[in-house]
Design a protein around this motif. Sequence first.
Motif, PDB file in Angstrom:
ATOM      1  N   THR B  41       0.832  -1.203   0.000  1.00  0.00           N
ATOM      2  CA  THR B  41       0.000   0.000   0.000  1.00  0.00           C
ATOM      3  C   THR B  41       0.869   1.257   0.000  1.00  0.00           C
ATOM      4  O   THR B  41       0.583   2.239  -0.703  1.00  0.00           O
ATOM      5  CB  THR B  41      -0.941   0.000   1.221  1.00  0.00           C
ATOM      6  N   GLN B  83      -7.586  -0.067  -0.650  1.00  0.00           N
ATOM      7  CA  GLN B  83      -7.690  -1.342   0.061  1.00  0.00           C
ATOM      8  C   GLN B  83      -8.865  -1.308   1.026  1.00  0.00           C
ATOM      9  O   GLN B  83      -9.653  -2.235   1.111  1.00  0.00           O
ATOM     10  CB  GLN B  83      -6.381  -1.606   0.813  1.00  0.00           C
ATOM     11  N   ASP B 169      -5.525  -1.818  -5.142  1.00  0.00           N
ATOM     12  CA  ASP B 169      -4.989  -2.298  -3.862  1.00  0.00           C
ATOM     13  C   ASP B 169      -5.952  -3.318  -3.260  1.00  0.00           C
ATOM     14  O   ASP B 169      -6.940  -2.964  -2.634  1.00  0.00           O
ATOM     15  CB  ASP B 169      -4.784  -1.109  -2.915  1.00  0.00           C
ATOM     16  N   GLU B 170      -5.641  -4.578  -3.467  1.00  0.00           N
ATOM     17  CA  GLU B 170      -6.446  -5.694  -2.953  1.00  0.00           C
ATOM     18  C   GLU B 170      -7.937  -5.518  -3.243  1.00  0.00           C
ATOM     19  O   GLU B 170      -8.751  -5.424  -2.333  1.00  0.00           O
ATOM     20  CB  GLU B 170      -6.212  -5.863  -1.448  1.00  0.00           C
TER      21      GLU B 170
HETATM   22 MG   LIG Z   1      -1.972  -2.742   2.102  1.00  0.00          MG
END
Ligand SMILES: [Mg+2]
Lengths: 330, 249
Positions: B41, B83, B169-170
Amino acid sequence: MNWSPRTAFITLLMIGLGAVPLIADGIDEPFYTVMFSRMLILSIGAVSLNLILGYGGMVSFGHAVYLGIGSYMVGIGTIHAIEDGIEWMGNGFIHFAVSIVFSALVGFVIGAISLRTRGVYFIMITLAFSQMFYFVAVGNEKYGGDDGLSLYMRSDFNGLFDISNDNTLYYLNFVILLASLYVSHRIINSRFGMMIRGAKSNEQRMASIGFPVFRYRLTAFVIAGTICGMAGVLSANQTEFVNPSVMHWTRSGDLIIMIVLGGLGTLFGPVIGAVAFLFLEEFLSGITEYWQLIFGPMLVLVVIFARGGIDGMLVLLDGWWNRYSLKNKA
Amino acid sequence: MLRINKLVKSFGGILATDNLTFKVEPGELHAVIGPNGAGKTTLIEQITGEIEPDSGSIIFDGNDISEVPVHLRSAYGLARSFQITNIFMDMTVWDNVALAVQAHAGHSFHFWKNASKEQILREPAFEYLQQVGLEKRADDVAGNLSHGEHRQLEIAMALATRPKMLLLDEPMAGMGPEESKAMVEILQGLKRKLTILLVEHDMDVVFSLADKITVLVYGQGIATDTPEAIRQNPEVRTAYLGEEETVHA
Ligand SMILES: [Mg+2]
Ligand SMILES: Nc1ncnc2c1ncn2[C@@H]1O[C@H](COP(=O)(O)OP(=O)(O)OP(=O)(O)O)[C@@H](O)[C@H]1O
């Protein structure tokens, strides 16, 4: 239109405000016109602050500074018009124009500095600026200093209309309130308004999707200041008196309280709040000198139990109303 | 498309990005994997400008963007998803995406016209919602969506800025199997249309989608290579994949 209790209440309120001078004359109590005139003027101030506070999340604690600017433009102008015979300085259009320009400049400077900060720092810086202007006015002996200035005339509008008549002034206030509500309504729903509301909701995401947040916030800050500057012009004419206390920090606080009481971030909330605030002040101060001891806790209760203020309660009422009328239809 | 050059970022004593260098080719789907706290991140936020690196540079599309503010990087064509869901919770789903469209439709000094009636904003926004399968929720308040729908909205908002490169991000964090499958399909649809940097923990997804993989451990890029080569890489196996397998077993 769907006649919910909320629309009904707001419509009645606005019609009622429009009819005040007629009713006051009818019952021979012109005092009410003066009292409601004050409500209208502070409503304009609250509507303007609501643009940045309610919709933009900018808790400016110095908004009364623009009331002061508008007021002093009238005070200083009329003094020179009468004492030095400079006629144009008593002209109302000029008072408005100069107040708008000056409020915009001051708003630009205060905003450009304070909007770089957030949270408590923003509150403190806007407060500090307004106190600075307050003390400038207190120290300026030429224009009355602490004691202020008495107006020996109201702004002159080239004979188009004559606001030395309280009813005419009332309707000038009313028209400017309606105009500022309409302008607010347009702005809030425009691209600019979406941007301002987005920045309140989630500033990080606004930058992430590509908005240069600062310049839009600053513009909103300036717009709010100019509208409030106009309220200042009206205020001086209403009271025929200008002194530094119009921009004291407690006045800025009153404007915030009106908005919170009426409904933060709603179009008519500030108007409802200003009317309710001045009514309560009038009523409670008739009961006791220490009316703020009652008013304070009342406000705390509103903040705790009705997050949306009076307008929020009306929205709740709408909900009940809808369920009730649905049941009756079934 | 994107070059990360000797990037360094430390938080106090922790080196979150440790002299990291790699590049992403145009059109590539480049995955970044690494254990929790590896600095994934932090890397994304340095690329978007939300975190300022201590040293090193970031070249995007031929421009050194290291010093460019966040909103301008979006104008250059970078978009990210978060995220942890980061949207306008009090606005409708449609408004969320329309605002992202608006951000790239000229300046916003329009004070008079009703933005919610501007078809130039509303129509494209609706198409992005369709693209991620969220059109049925268009008029709901974003805060009322499910977790999976929030992830979809994140993607729609990123797409609405018409980026050249997406930083994800994810995107599947916390999703159920059904929702994950839908998200993989969305990503498959985007592959090749855009350059994508994908941070993801799900190895099956990463190895099936990615053209290239960078492995991050304690801020260091220990390898950048094709999925097959990464699978064989002994250093990666000991440092990361082996550990990951025991965790999942
Ligand atoms: Mg992260
Ligand atoms: N703002 C911050 N202040 C201090 N330390 C931070 C900050 N942000 C991240 N860190 C630290 O930097 C390291 C990398 O964090 P980062 O969030 O980038 O990891 P990640 O790879 O995204 O992890 P995850 O898989 O859990 O999302 C961690 O040790 C984290 O604690």
